[in-house]
Design a protein around this motif. Structure first.
Motif, short mmCIF file in Angstrom:
data_model
loop_
_atom_site.label_atom_id
_atom_site.label_comp_id
_atom_site.label_asym_id
_atom_site.label_seq_id
_atom_site.Cartn_x
_atom_site.Cartn_y
_atom_site.Cartn_z
N LYS A 1 1.67 2.24 -11.13
CA LYS A 1 0.30 2.22 -10.42
C LYS A 1 0.42 3.18 -9.10
O LYS A 1 0.09 4.15 -8.78
N TYR A 2 1.40 2.52 -8.39
CA TYR A 2 1.27 2.78 -7.06
C TYR A 2 2.77 3.88 -6.72
O TYR A 2 2.57 4.77 -5.83
N ALA A 3 3.43 4.02 -7.58
CA ALA A 3 4.44 5.19 -7.65
C ALA A 3 3.77 6.57 -8.27
O ALA A 3 4.21 7.59 -7.96
N TYR A 4 2.86 6.28 -9.11
CA TYR A 4 2.24 7.63 -9.66
C TYR A 4 1.42 8.54 -8.57
O TYR A 4 1.66 9.68 -8.73
N LEU A 5 0.81 7.75 -7.70
CA LEU A 5 0.02 8.52 -6.81
C LEU A 5 0.52 9.36 -5.88
O LEU A 5 0.03 10.48 -5.72
N PRO A 6 1.76 8.90 -5.26
CA PRO A 6 2.23 10.17 -4.47
C PRO A 6 2.80 11.14 -5.09
O PRO A 6 3.08 12.30 -4.54
N PHE B 1 9.11 -2.60 5.09
CA PHE B 1 9.20 -3.80 4.78
C PHE B 1 8.20 -4.66 5.61
O PHE B 1 7.41 -5.70 4.98
N ARG B 2 7.71 -4.39 6.75
CA ARG B 2 6.79 -5.17 7.45
C ARG B 2 5.48 -4.71 6.96
O ARG B 2 4.49 -5.68 6.86
N MET C 1 -1.76 0.55 4.93
CA MET C 1 -0.45 -0.19 4.42
C MET C 1 0.08 0.30 3.04
O MET C 1 1.36 0.75 2.93
N TYR C 2 -0.72 0.14 2.13
CA TYR C 2 -0.30 0.85 0.46
C TYR C 2 0.06 2.25 0.79
O TYR C 2 1.14 2.83 0.10
N ALA C 3 -0.72 3.26 1.37
CA ALA C 3 -0.41 4.43 1.56
C ALA C 3 0.92 4.78 2.40
O ALA C 3 1.82 5.74 1.79
N LEU C 4 1.31 3.94 3.39
CA LEU C 4 2.29 3.99 4.16
C LEU C 4 3.58 3.61 3.44
O LEU C 4 4.52 4.55 3.42
N ILE C 5 3.58 2.49 2.63
CA ILE C 5 4.68 2.44 1.66
C ILE C 5 5.04 3.54 0.65
O ILE C 5 5.97 3.99 0.54
N GLN C 6 4.16 4.25 0.15
CA GLN C 6 4.30 5.04 -0.77
C GLN C 6 4.71 6.36 -0.27
O GLN C 6 5.51 6.97 -0.63
N MET C 7 4.42 6.67 1.15
CA MET C 7 4.69 7.93 1.79
C MET C 7 6.04 7.95 2.33
O MET C 7 7.09 8.62 2.41
N ARG C 8 6.32 6.50 3.01
CA ARG C 8 7.73 6.20 3.65
C ARG C 8 8.89 5.80 2.74
O ARG C 8 10.17 5.90 3.18
N GLN D 1 11.58 6.11 -0.62
CA GLN D 1 12.16 7.23 -0.86
C GLN D 1 11.68 7.31 -2.42
O GLN D 1 11.77 6.22 -2.92
N PRO D 2 11.47 8.60 -2.91
CA PRO D 2 10.91 8.40 -4.22
C PRO D 2 11.79 7.82 -5.35
O PRO D 2 11.14 7.71 -6.32
N THR D 3 13.09 7.93 -4.95
CA THR D 3 13.99 7.54 -6.31
C THR D 3 13.84 6.06 -6.27
O THR D 3 14.41 5.52 -7.47
N HIS D 4 13.35 5.28 -5.46
CA HIS D 4 13.25 3.87 -5.66
C HIS D 4 12.02 3.09 -5.14
O HIS D 4 11.97 2.08 -4.72
N ARG D 5 11.11 4.16 -5.09
CA ARG D 5 9.54 3.90 -4.64
C ARG D 5 9.16 2.55 -5.58
O ARG D 5 8.41 1.61 -5.05
N ALA D 6 9.06 2.79 -7.01
CA ALA D 6 8.41 1.75 -7.93
C ALA D 6 9.13 0.42 -7.87
O ALA D 6 8.68 -0.73 -7.55
N ARG D 7 10.65 0.48 -7.02
CA ARG D 7 11.16 -0.94 -7.06
C ARG D 7 10.71 -1.49 -5.77
O ARG D 7 10.52 -2.68 -5.73
#
Length: 652
Positions: free
Chosen positions: A142-147, A243-244, A369-376, A378-384
């Motif tokens: 869900k959260y990796a799809y949006l970005p 992480f914060r 915060m959710y948007a920041l995690i998605q944007m910052r 790295q796409p290769t391990h965003r879902a993890r």
């Protein structure tokens, strides 16, 4: 760094609002798939809880434990399988995973339908676990799809819509589950039918989700949940801000789960209302979260604005405190109140207002915060990283349930727990914001651009989303850097006159921002060279460097001659093989404000001597030109900035 192509780059972010996203294929089918899934989870859980609590007599599952047991079983897969879910979401195409998970949901609901028919509680508990597993596998996707599908300027609005939709679905699903299971002997079959229909609706809507490629197809799946969980937490910890933010979101779920799990008790023991009042509280909760989530895009000017996070944290503590005062001495009418009787008591309106505003500020806190995690990430391990977030969320929710139970056993009342939450929330927020000053800096910038000034930005799309660049702007006031911070979703490392750092307030702000102090070469050659070395390091790291080429704040409001320091930065970067584009910028209508040197005292131009000299919400503009080559001379750059100022003056 590898970046996943963005399928939304052809759409101008200014033209797409969060509500218009519902009319676009890249978002709408996914939104309704997520909505149907959340509604189905809660319809099933709530109906099953009511069934065990009121209609069946199960010796090994007493009614007072039913809600706790069902909730614990549902959340257990988040602890066991989130790490695996993150790997699967990074390795496989997202659309494929979503479609398969919706098929799994249909199969689980078919089994649950049979279990409802035969009153087989053990099988229903197994289905609760399987639905928790399905939700666990869906979360990282869900959260990796949006970005992948949304432009960065749409991330805040998109996340706001998802959060709003999720909580509305929770309420509607819970209410529908309660109504259906209470419809006599056919109630269980109505619940089973409703769950199957929602699962089928989710599968149908998922068919229209566009292709979303895997971000790391060569990833090797590690089936050990413990070692993989630790690896995911390490991945998240590589970026301090990410992480914060993960910890901040987990804390939000800690606070939220106290309220959601205790709504029936709050309604009965604190507000003296019946089960309908508990449903009313849940509805107010969802409306508040929804409004706060949707407000994020409006208040952030369609960018990832983490300056809203401190606003949300402050509001959460304020209304938790007021909720304590509003509920501590409510009169007991001697009977449980219906909704009509409940809303007829004036004091209860304050309680509902507190709950609504508490949840509104919770939305302001969580969505950025959710948007920041998605944007910052790295796409290769965003879902993890999202999976690591889900694991911590589950741990915090479990800790919340245990701690709340202990506090109640120790004799604390629910209003006292509200007060304890308010105090703890303030401490946790202060801890996070001091460890990651970017939150406080963006908060200062947000307040400055929404309260002191009415800030308009033109050409924000010219600020690069990734990679190094030099932002070159005219220097009008002591808060120019703060205004540029507000315009950029990425951190900026400013080269600033060392004398600004002598101001107690501004010096504190710019030291938190890791601004680079510079002194004239003839005055302090070492400080001069150190400043350019730090700027070169920032560019090597792929960051933005801000510079005011005039070398000082204007004393007459006119653009001064651009010095050659910018050429030195470019030359140092080019020597290391870094091609650094230059982004020309111009601040307009700032001269004459409180922070500019318009006052003359004792023959000196001074600033900050007449507060509110132009009143509140004074209009100020930032005009951004397209990227220029690194070979652009200071003279040409000055002409471009002057042209931006001339255009702003004509427009004004």
């Amino acid at each position: 760094m590898q970046h996943t192509p963005n399928t939304a780059t052809s759409t101008k972010p200014e033209e797409v609002s969060q509500f218009k996203l519902l009319g676009q294929r890249r978002f709408a089918p996914f939104f309704w798939t997520q909505f149907a899934g959340a509604a189905n989870d809660n319809l099933f859980k709530f109906a099953f809880t009511v069934l065990v609590t009121y209609q069946l007599s199960i010796s090994w599952l007493p009614p007072e434990m039913a809600g706790l047991v069902i909730g614990a079983i549902f959340i257990l897969p988040y602890l066991l399988f989130s790490a695996t879910a993150g790997q699967l979401a990074d390795k496989h195409p997202h659309r494929l995973i979503i479609r398969q998970l919706k098929l799994l949901e249909i199969a689980i609901m078919a089994i649950a339908a049979l279990a409802f028919f035969f009153n087989t509680v053990s099988v229903l508990l197994a289905c609760i676990f399987l639905m928790g597993l399905q939700s666990t596998l869906f979360g990282p996707v869900k959260y990796a799809y949006l970005p992948q599908q949304l432009h960065p300027a749409e991330l805040t609005g998109g996340n706001g819509m998802i959060e709003m939709g999720t909580f509305v679905a929770i309420v509607l699903g819970s209410l529908l589950g309660g109504v259906l299971i209470d419809m006599g002997e056919w109630g269980r079959m109505f619940v089973a039918t409703g769950c199957l229909l929602l699962a089928a609706l989710g599968y149908w809507s998922s068919a229209a989700i566009p292709a979303a490629p895997a971000t790391d197809p060569k990833l090797h799946i590690n089936l050990n949940p413990f070692s993989e969980t630790w690896k995911n937490l390490q991945l998240a910890a590589e970026n301090v801000v990410v992480f914060r933010s993960v910890l901040g979101i987990s804390w939000m779920w800690f606070v939220g789960s106290v309220l959601m799990s205790q709504f029936p008790v709050i309604a009965k023991d604190v507000l003296h209302g019946n089960t309908q009042v508990a449903s009313l509280l849940l509805t107010v909760f969802a409306i508040g979260i929804g409004i706060g989530s949707l407000l994020c895009e409006v208040l952030s000017r369609k960018q990832v604005e983490i300056g809203l996070v401190p606003v949300g944290a402050i509001g959460m503590s304020i209304f938790l405190v007021d909720l304590y005062f509003a509920t501590r001495n409510l009169n007991d009418p001697g009977q449980l109140l219906s909704i009509a009787q409940f809303i007829g008591v004036a004091a209860n309106w304050r309680v509902m207002a507190d709950l609504l505003l508490l949840c509104l500020f919770t939305g302001l806190y969580s969505v950025p915060m959710y948007a920041l995690i998605q944007m910052r990430s790295q796409p290769t391990h965003r879902a993890r990283i999202i999976a690591a977030n889900n694991i911590l969320n589950a741990l915090f929710m479990i800790a919340s349930a245990i701690l709340t139970g202990l506090l109640l056993q120790w004799g604390l009342s629910l209003p006292q727990i509200f007060l304890a939450l308010a105090i703890t929330n303030a401490i946790v927020a202060a801890y996070i914001f001091l460890l990651v000053p970017e939150y406080l800096l963006r908060f200062v910038a947000w307040v400055l651009t929404h309260v002191i000034y009415r800030f308009k930005i033109q050409g924000r799309e010219h600020i690069p989303e990734h990679g190094p660049a030099i932002l070159a702007c005219n220097h009008v006031s002591f808060v120019d850097a703060v205004l540029l911070m507000a315009a950029s979703p990425r951190p900026i490392y400013f080269i600033m006159d060392y004398r600004i750092f002598k101001n107690p307030v501004l010096g504190f702000i710019f030291r938190m921002a890791k601004a680079i102090p510079i002194a004239p070469q003839r005055e302090n050659p070492k400080a001069f060279d150190a400043a350019f070395e730090k700027a070169a390091q920032a560019l090597r790291n792929g960051d933005l460097v801000g510079i005011f080429p005039e070398g000082g704040i204007t004393r007459d409001g006119q653009l001064q001659r651009f010095r050659r320091g910018i050429q030195k930065i470019v030359a140092d970067a080019r020597a290391e093989g870094i091609d650094t584009p230059i982004v020309p910028m111009a601040l307009s209508n700032l001269w004459g404000s409180f922070f500019s040197r318009i006052e003359v005292r004792n023959g000196q131009n001074v600033a900050m001597v007449k507060p509110f000299r132009r009143g509140m919400f004074s209009p100020v503009g930032l005009h951004i030109a397209p990227l220029m080559s690194s070979e652009t001379s200071p003279e040409v750059l000055q002409q471009i900035v002057q042209g931006l100022l001339d255009q702003a003056e004509q427009g004004h």
